[in-house]
Design an enzyme around this catalytic site. Structure first.
Site, short mmCIF file in Angstrom:
data_model
loop_
_atom_site.label_atom_id
_atom_site.label_comp_id
_atom_site.label_asym_id
_atom_site.label_seq_id
_atom_site.Cartn_x
_atom_site.Cartn_y
_atom_site.Cartn_z
N SER A 19 -3.33 3.22 4.18
CA SER A 19 -3.31 2.11 3.23
C SER A 19 -2.46 0.95 3.76
CB SER A 19 -2.76 2.63 1.89
OG SER A 19 -2.44 1.57 1.03
N ARG A 27 -5.93 6.42 -6.75
CA ARG A 27 -4.87 7.39 -6.41
C ARG A 27 -3.76 7.36 -7.45
NH1 ARG A 27 -3.06 5.10 -1.10
NH2 ARG A 27 -1.40 6.63 -1.26
N HIS A 76 6.75 -4.94 8.25
CA HIS A 76 6.44 -4.43 6.92
C HIS A 76 7.54 -3.49 6.46
CE1 HIS A 76 4.04 -3.24 3.46
NE2 HIS A 76 4.47 -2.02 3.70
N LYS A 102 -3.89 -2.84 5.83
CA LYS A 102 -3.57 -4.20 5.38
C LYS A 102 -2.93 -5.03 6.49
CE LYS A 102 -1.97 -2.20 1.65
NZ LYS A 102 -1.65 -1.68 0.34
N ASP A 127 -9.12 -0.31 0.14
CA ASP A 127 -7.77 0.13 -0.15
C ASP A 127 -7.38 -0.22 -1.59
OD1 ASP A 127 -4.96 0.99 0.44
OD2 ASP A 127 -4.60 -1.13 0.03
N1 URA Z 1 2.05 1.06 -0.36
C1 URA Z 1 0.76 0.85 -0.04
O1 URA Z 1 0.36 -0.26 0.28
N2 URA Z 1 -0.08 1.89 -0.07
C2 URA Z 1 0.29 3.12 -0.42
O2 URA Z 1 -0.53 4.03 -0.41
C3 URA Z 1 1.63 3.32 -0.76
C4 URA Z 1 2.49 2.28 -0.73
#
Ligand code: URA
Ligand code: CA
Length: 434
Positions: A183, A168, A82, A187, A161
């Protein structure tokens, strides 16, 4: 349990229990906890932070808020990579075939780009016929057969999320280490990774502008991953300028092809070899980073890597003849040079502004509904530290119209030339393990 009590507990700097965090995330996902309470909670976390146990609990509560992908039918250790944001970041396109060519299974769930950061699926869709709308069974079968497949984000993955990230975004609580780390990690874990290799960008084009911030974020994610049983490591890499030369979908596919052939940009190649070596070691296909790097270099040299890319494209309906003849990729009708206005050394190429310039040309989505032009973008000819002469081209703009005055202005104001000699920025700052 009452949400107001938990908000107050966090506001006063106390740690929440596993059950309390599950209550918050579960209630918010189901709609039992309203946005205004969740906003207050996110702000309390922003100011009071979370300890390691809370961060891991928050991550797993978000994983459990929706579906998880079961990749157990795929043989071997599934390693996911990632990259946090970045501009013109072609690493996924290169790393998939590169590590798959060594037998590392890459089961990639990917998204489309939003804003100035391109999505891997958009890039791949610049290849005629290529599609990611495949069933889960087909996805698993393709990975077992070819070690590489890409599927679009589907199902109800980490709905907590999704909801929290959107909240947010409008409550000033994006930039919080525990919230960002949970977050991202939720994922990756929901998508079924056994091991995770993180590429945390740092610099002007990155989420984290300073090395300290990037290190803290990287360490937080590494700690979360390992504490929930996923081997996780991170590399902190430079994003003060775009990675490689190309920014734009089809242009980046070309760049990936060059890199898989061993004639790509130096920085992109080096970052791919570094991340790739870690992925190969995490997947237990080599016992040391040096051995892994040698295997990757050999795969590039012998053509195994580029052959794997072709096989992967064919398997998902793509026209693999673009690899030998990239002129078959979408091409913009106009190419416009940007000449340097003075002699000197390139001292700054503000990555996110270059990304926004590419977006203005049509390469990126301003909103989720925007359609994008896969052919357009920017190809840099100079990077930070390079010497440049007045009149020499700094970059080529690939556009679908002749008038690019606004884009040119933006580019000029975000590429600085200095009289003094400038060093190229350090590409790989740190490698972070547990
Ligand atoms: N990318 C994400 O997936 N989540 C965040 O909180 C910030 C960047
Ligand atoms: Ca690039």
């Amino acid at each position: 349990m009452r949400m107001v009590d938990l908000i107050e507990k966090k506001r006063d700097g106390k740690a929440l229990t596993t059950e309390e965090i599950q209550f918050v995330i579960d209630g918010y996902t189901k709609g039992a906890i309203p946005d205004y309470q969740m906003s207050a909670f996110a702000m309390a976390v922003f100011f009071q932070d979370m300890n390691e146990q809370e961060r891991a609990d928050l991550t797993m509560a978000m994983v459990q808020s929706g579906d998880t992908i079961d990749l157990s039918a795929i043989e071997g250790i599934k390693v996911d990579k990632h990259s946090t944001g970045g501009v013109g970041d072609t690493t996924t396109l290169v790393l998939g075939p590169l590590v798959a060519s060594l037998g590392v299974p890459v089961a990639k769930m990917s998204g489309r780009g939003l804003g100035h950061t391109g999505g891997t699926i958009d890039k791949l869709e610049s290849i005629s016929g290529f599609h990611v709308e495949i069933s889960n069974d087909e996805f698993i079968q393709l990975v077992n057969e070819h070690k590489l497949a890409v599927i679009g984000q589907s199902g109800n993955l980490t709905p907590a999320d999704k909801k929290l990230y959107a909240l947010r975004d409008v409550t000033g609580t994006v930039n919080s280490i525990p919230l960002i780390a949970s977050s991202i990690m939720s994922k990756k874990i929901a998508a079924g990774a056994d091991a995770i290799c993180l590429d945390v960008k740092t610099g002007a084009g990155a989420f984290m502008k300073t090395i300290e911030g990037s290190r803290e974020l990287a360490q937080a994610m590494v700690n979360i991953g390992n504490s929930v049983g996923r081997k996780t490591m991170a590399v902190i890499s430079d994003m003060s300028q775009p990675l490689g030369f190309a920014v734009g979908n089809a242009l980046e596919v070309r760049e990936a092809i060059d890199t898989l052939r061993g004639v790509g940009p130096e920085d992109l190649t080096e970052l791919c070899l570094t991340l790739g070596s870690h992925m190969v070691v995490l997947a237990e296909k080599a016992s040391s980073l040096e051995e892994a790097r040698q295997l990757l270099l050999e795969s590039i040299k012998t053509g195994k890597a580029i052959e794997k890319f072709k096989t992967f494209l064919r398997a998902q309906g793509g026209d693999d003849s673009i690899v030998d003849d990239p002129s078959k990729l979408p091409q913009a009708p106009f190419t416009i040079e940007l000449p340097a206005k003075e002699d000197g050394y390139v001292s700054e190429i503000v990555a996110d502004e270059i990304g926004i310039a590419a977006m203005l040309l049509g390469a990126g989505r301003a909103t989720k509904e925007s359609t994008i032009d896969l052919s357009v973008g920017i190809v840099l000819h100079k990077k930070i530290g390079d010497k440049v002469k007045k009149g020499e081209s700094l970059l080529t703009i690939h556009a679908n119209q002749e008038n690019v005055v606004e884009v040119k202005q933006k580019l000029y104001s975000n590429i600085k030339i200095s009289k003094e000699k400038i060093e190229a920025p350090i590409l790989i700052h740190e490698e972070i393990t547990l």
